[in-house]
Design an enzyme around this catalytic site. Structure first.
Site, PDB file in Angstrom:
ATOM      1  N   GLY A 156     -14.500   5.043  -9.421  1.00 10.24           N
ATOM      2  CA  GLY A 156     -15.746   5.334 -10.128  1.00 10.24           C
ATOM      3  C   GLY A 156     -15.927   4.506 -11.394  1.00 10.24           C
ATOM      4  CG  HIS A 197      -2.112   0.862   1.099  1.00  8.60           C
ATOM      5  ND1 HIS A 197      -2.212   1.849   0.137  1.00  8.60           N
ATOM      6  CD2 HIS A 197      -3.278   0.904   1.808  1.00  8.60           C
ATOM      7  CE1 HIS A 197      -3.392   2.461   0.271  1.00  8.60           C
ATOM      8  NE2 HIS A 197      -4.045   1.901   1.267  1.00  8.60           N
ATOM      9  N   GLY A 198       0.978   1.848  -1.175  1.00  2.84           N
ATOM     10  CA  GLY A 198       1.788   3.061  -1.292  1.00  2.84           C
ATOM     11  C   GLY A 198       0.929   4.291  -1.511  1.00  2.84           C
ATOM     12  CB  ALA A 199      -2.312   4.625  -2.637  1.00  6.48           C
ATOM     13  CG  ASN A 200      -5.709   5.322  -0.795  1.00  9.20           C
ATOM     14  OD1 ASN A 200      -5.396   5.715  -1.920  1.00  9.20           O
ATOM     15  ND2 ASN A 200      -6.607   4.378  -0.626  1.00  9.20           N
ATOM     16  N   GLY A 224     -14.710  -0.586  -6.015  1.00  7.06           N
ATOM     17  CA  GLY A 224     -14.857  -0.522  -4.563  1.00  7.06           C
ATOM     18  C   GLY A 224     -16.315  -0.546  -4.147  1.00  7.06           C
ATOM     19  CE1 TYR A 274      -4.499   4.637   6.355  1.00  7.11           C
ATOM     20  CE2 TYR A 274      -4.920   4.284   4.031  1.00  7.11           C
ATOM     21  CZ  TYR A 274      -5.385   4.452   5.319  1.00  7.11           C
ATOM     22  OH  TYR A 274      -6.739   4.449   5.567  1.00  7.11           O
TER      23      TYR A 274
END
Ligand SMILES: Cc1cc2nc3c(=O)[nH]c(=O)nc-3n(C[C@H](O)[C@H](O)[C@H](O)COP(=O)(O)O)c2cc1C
Length: 369
Positions: free
Chosen positions: A306, A181-184, A327, A186
């Site tokens: 989306g 997880h390299g996103a969002n 999602g 964190y």
């Protein structure tokens, strides 16, 4: 020319792994594990529905990697010990029984940690309080804490956490692949982001230095498990606590980020944007997917944001996405691929399902197959 439906429902090989189609469930944290981070039979039922509903690939929710600072939320599942890894086996067996595969998303929450049963401090590249407020639907309230600055030793601990979690995920749990997880917003994204990374050592500075920790984690994980299963990374501009963020270096950042991930030999890049079919930057014509595809020509590109609307998804596939991940609409339509196949309209996503807490609800499990 095949229709989008025909294209997306065809098999795809990601490295040596065969996917029966190109539709994936995006990672979604549902804070429904036991207090000590074990996956439950309710979670097995929840995940199995996506496999029965036709998804070729399922991403697990973000799993914390160590028993120090990585945990983000109470009741978040972990992959920090053999017991936690073992708890995923029955989930994975049920997914495999449907000829679907599941990748583990391994994550370190860094400054966004708002519930950790091991420590009561949060770590980050710099002592910058995160924007926004803790997420209520993950049992948070009020502002985030000011995190402690990571030392060389705690950076090494975080890297080791990603490595041991990856080994447990593949060797003990039996996941089919890994997403770092390299996103969002964190930890790894905190290092990548200009305002949360004010370091003056080798981990801070321009974008090529700020992507350094992500590359180091990829290198260490690949050295431990590479070749065994696909290893990918999730990348975004926006963050759970700063939706609108754009890379200030714009296309220049995309070139460095995607180019260095490609050079690192990443198997896939999961690009997420609020609306993935829209231009990545104001006044630019290309989407982040197009930029990822251009600068990381060797990686599989997974697009998210989306894309339950077929016209948008078709546009993104035309511009270079190999796989589409869904999602929220997958929560309302765990059988979205089967609906696409039979041309059945999708049910609307009802946000109230995530309130007041984003845990798995009985009414969702009732959407069984
Ligand atoms: C309840 C919920 C939990 C989420 N948890 C995660 C997560 O654990 N890891 C992650 O990378 N993204 C997470 N996301 C983001 C989704 O993977 C996805 O990027 C987002 O929902 C946008 O895609 P969509 O428009 O298809 O919903 C979460 C989203 C939701 C709605």
């Amino acid at each position: 020319m095949p229709s989008y439906q025909d294209q997306i429902l065809t098999p795809y090989d990601i490295k040596h792994l065969k996917l029966k189609n190109r539709l994936a469930v995006a990672p979604m944290t549902r804070v429904s594990a036991t207090v000590d981070g074990l996956a439950t039979s309710e979670m097995a039922q929840y995940y199995e529905r996506f496999a029965k509903g036709g998804f070729g690939l399922i991403f697990s929710e973000g799993l914390y990697t160590d028993q120090k600072h990585s945990q983000g939320y109470p009741f978040q599942p972990g992959i920090s010990e053999v017991r936690q890894a073992g708890a995923w086996r029955p989930v994975i067996e049920r997914i495999h029984a449907q000829r679907s595969v599941i990748f583990a998303q391994v994550m370190h929450a860094g400054a966004l940690s708002q519930g950790n049963r091991f420590v009561d401090t949060a770590l980050a590249p710099s002592d910058v309080r995160p924007k926004g407020s803790q997420m209520k639907f993950y049992y948070g309230h009020g502002p985030y804490r000011v995190p402690q600055v990571m030392s060389d030793e705690s950076i090494a601990d975080a890297i080791n956490g990603f490595v041991s979690a990856s080994e447990l995920a593949l060797n003990v749990a039996g996941f089919d692949g890994l997403e770092i997880h390299g996103a969002n917003g964190y930890l790894l994204d905190q290092f990548l982001t200009d305002y949360s990374n004010q370091r003056t050592d080798k981990w801070g500075g321009d974008v090529s230095a700020r992507i350094g920790l992500t590359l180091e984690v990829i290198k260490a994980v690949k050295a431990a498990v590479g070749g065994k299963a696909p290893v990918g990374v999730r990348i975004s501009q926006g963050k759970v606590n700063d939706f609108e963020h754009k890379w200030p270096e714009r296309e220049g950042a995309a070139e460095v980020i995607f180019g260095s991930l490609d050079q690192a030999g990443i198997d896939f890049i999961h690009v997420t944007e609020y609306e993935a079919w829209k231009p990545a930057f104001e006044g630019c014509s290309e989407t982040l997917v197009e930029l990822a595809n251009r600068y990381a020509p060797n990686a599989t590109i997974i697009a998210n944001g989306g894309l339950h609307v077929s016209e948008h998804a078709a546009e993104v596939v035309r511009s270079g996405a190999d796989i589409i991940s869904i999602g929220k609409s997958a929560l309302a339509n765990p059988d979205l691929p089967n609906r696409l196949k039979s041309q059945t309209p999708l049910a609307d996503f009802d946000g109230s399902i995530l309130n007041p807490i984003a845990n798995i609800k009985d009414c969702e499990l009732a959407l069984g197959y």
